[in-house]
Design an enzyme around this catalytic site. Structure first.
Site, PDB file in Angstrom:
ATOM      1  N   HIS A 139      27.359  37.405  41.649  1.00 21.23           N
ATOM      2  CA  HIS A 139      27.478  38.302  40.494  1.00 21.23           C
ATOM      3  C   HIS A 139      28.328  37.642  39.424  1.00 21.23           C
ATOM      4  O   HIS A 139      29.230  36.854  39.711  1.00 21.23           O
ATOM      5  CB  HIS A 139      28.079  39.651  40.889  1.00 21.23           C
ATOM      6  CG  HIS A 139      29.391  39.545  41.613  1.00 21.23           C
ATOM      7  ND1 HIS A 139      29.472  39.280  42.959  1.00 21.23           N
ATOM      8  CD2 HIS A 139      30.673  39.656  41.174  1.00 21.23           C
ATOM      9  CE1 HIS A 139      30.748  39.233  43.323  1.00 21.23           C
ATOM     10  NE2 HIS A 139      31.503  39.446  42.251  1.00 21.23           N
ATOM     11  N   HIS A 158      27.616  38.688  47.306  1.00 19.93           N
ATOM     12  CA  HIS A 158      26.299  38.673  46.667  1.00 19.93           C
ATOM     13  C   HIS A 158      26.586  38.202  45.248  1.00 19.93           C
ATOM     14  O   HIS A 158      27.375  38.828  44.534  1.00 19.93           O
ATOM     15  CB  HIS A 158      25.693  40.091  46.695  1.00 19.93           C
ATOM     16  CG  HIS A 158      24.343  40.226  46.052  1.00 19.93           C
ATOM     17  ND1 HIS A 158      23.279  40.836  46.690  1.00 19.93           N
ATOM     18  CD2 HIS A 158      23.894  39.886  44.822  1.00 19.93           C
ATOM     19  CE1 HIS A 158      22.220  40.848  45.879  1.00 19.93           C
ATOM     20  NE2 HIS A 158      22.578  40.276  44.733  1.00 19.93           N
TER      21      HIS A 158
HETATM   22  P1  5GP Z   1      34.508  39.780  43.130  1.00 17.82           P
HETATM   23  O1  5GP Z   1      35.940  40.052  43.507  1.00 17.82           O
HETATM   24  O2  5GP Z   1      33.657  39.554  44.366  1.00 17.82           O
HETATM   25  O3  5GP Z   1      34.317  38.705  42.112  1.00 17.82           O
HETATM   26  O4  5GP Z   1      33.983  41.085  42.422  1.00 17.82           O
HETATM   27  C1  5GP Z   1      33.493  42.183  43.109  1.00 17.82           C
HETATM   28  C2  5GP Z   1      33.541  43.337  42.153  1.00 17.82           C
HETATM   29  O5  5GP Z   1      32.717  44.369  42.665  1.00 17.82           O
HETATM   30  C3  5GP Z   1      34.939  43.940  41.983  1.00 17.82           C
HETATM   31  O6  5GP Z   1      35.291  43.905  40.603  1.00 17.82           O
HETATM   32  C4  5GP Z   1      34.791  45.365  42.507  1.00 17.82           C
HETATM   33  O7  5GP Z   1      35.535  46.292  41.748  1.00 17.82           O
HETATM   34  C5  5GP Z   1      33.301  45.604  42.387  1.00 17.82           C
HETATM   35  N1  5GP Z   1      32.737  46.528  43.359  1.00 17.82           N
HETATM   36  C6  5GP Z   1      32.968  46.539  44.698  1.00 17.82           C
HETATM   37  N2  5GP Z   1      32.235  47.513  45.285  1.00 17.82           N
HETATM   38  C7  5GP Z   1      31.533  48.113  44.301  1.00 17.82           C
HETATM   39  C8  5GP Z   1      30.596  49.188  44.292  1.00 17.82           C
HETATM   40  O8  5GP Z   1      30.247  49.775  45.323  1.00 17.82           O
HETATM   41  N3  5GP Z   1      30.075  49.537  43.086  1.00 17.82           N
HETATM   42  C9  5GP Z   1      30.414  48.898  41.926  1.00 17.82           C
HETATM   43  N4  5GP Z   1      29.836  49.331  40.802  1.00 17.82           N
HETATM   44  N5  5GP Z   1      31.301  47.881  41.905  1.00 17.82           N
HETATM   45  C10 5GP Z   1      31.848  47.487  43.071  1.00 17.82           C
HETATM   46 ZN    ZN Z   2      23.137  41.122  48.719  1.00 16.61          ZN
END
Ligand code: 5GP
Ligand code: ZN
Length: 113
Positions: A99, A97
Site C-alpha cells: 500500500h 499487503h
Molecule cells: P503501514 O504501517 O503498514 O505502512 O500502514 C498500515 C496502515 O493501515 C496504518 O496507517 C493503519 O492505520 C491502517 N489500517 C490498519 N487496519 C486498517 C483497517 O482495517 N482499515 C483501514 N482503513 N486502515 C487500516
Molecule cells: Zn492482501
C-alpha cells in the site's frame, strides 16, 4: 488468506473508499496521520514492494498512476502531498499487503522520522 486489505479489496469488510477500479482501491486510513490520509492498494495481494519484480510493473504502474486522480478527488492536487511506502518491519510496515500512503492537508518535515 487472512489479509485485512484483501478483505477490503473484496468488500468483505467495509472501508471509506475514495476510488475503486478493477485493479486498484483507495480508502481512508482509520488512524489518519494527516488531515487527509488515504491508502492506495492493488486489489491483488502483494506482500510488500520487495516481494515484487519487473513482472509486476503493470500493476505497480497502475497503482502509482492512480494517485494523481485520487489526489485530485480528495483536494490535494494543487497544494501537493506526500506518498509513503513502508517496506517491511524496519520501515514501519504493519499491514503486509502493498500500500501507498497518500498524505496531505498539512506541511511535512524532512527527513522523515
Ligand atoms: P503501514 O504501517 O503498514 O505502512 O500502514 C498500515 C496502515 O493501515 C496504518 O496507517 C493503519 O492505520 C491502517 N489500517 C490498519 N487496519 C486498517 C483497517 O482495517 N482499515 C483501514 N482503513 N486502515 C487500516
Ligand atoms: Zn492482501
Amino acid at each position: 488468506m487472512d489479509c485485512i486489505f484483501c478483505k477490503i479489496a473484496a468488500r468483505e469488510i467495509p472501508a471509506s473508499e475514495v476510488y475503486r477500479d478493477e485493479h486498484v482501491v483507495a480508502f481512508n486510513d482509520t488512524n489518519p496521520q494527516a488531515p487527509v490520509h488515504v491508502l492506495v492498494i492493488p486489489t491483488r495481494h502483494l506482500e510488500h514492494l520487495q516481494a515484487t519484480s519487473a513482472e509486476d510493473a503493470e500493476i505497480l504502474g497502475r497503482v502509482l498512476a492512480t494517485i494523481p486522480a485520487v489526489a485530485e478527488k480528495v483536494g490535494l492536487a494543487d497544494e501537493g502531498y506526500r506518498v509513503v511506502n513502508n517496506c517491511r518491519e524496519s520501515a514501519g510496515q504493519t499491514v503486509f499487503h502493498l500500500h501507498f500512503h497518500l498524505l496531505g492537508g498539512r506541511t511535512f518535515s524532512w527527513p522523515p522520522g
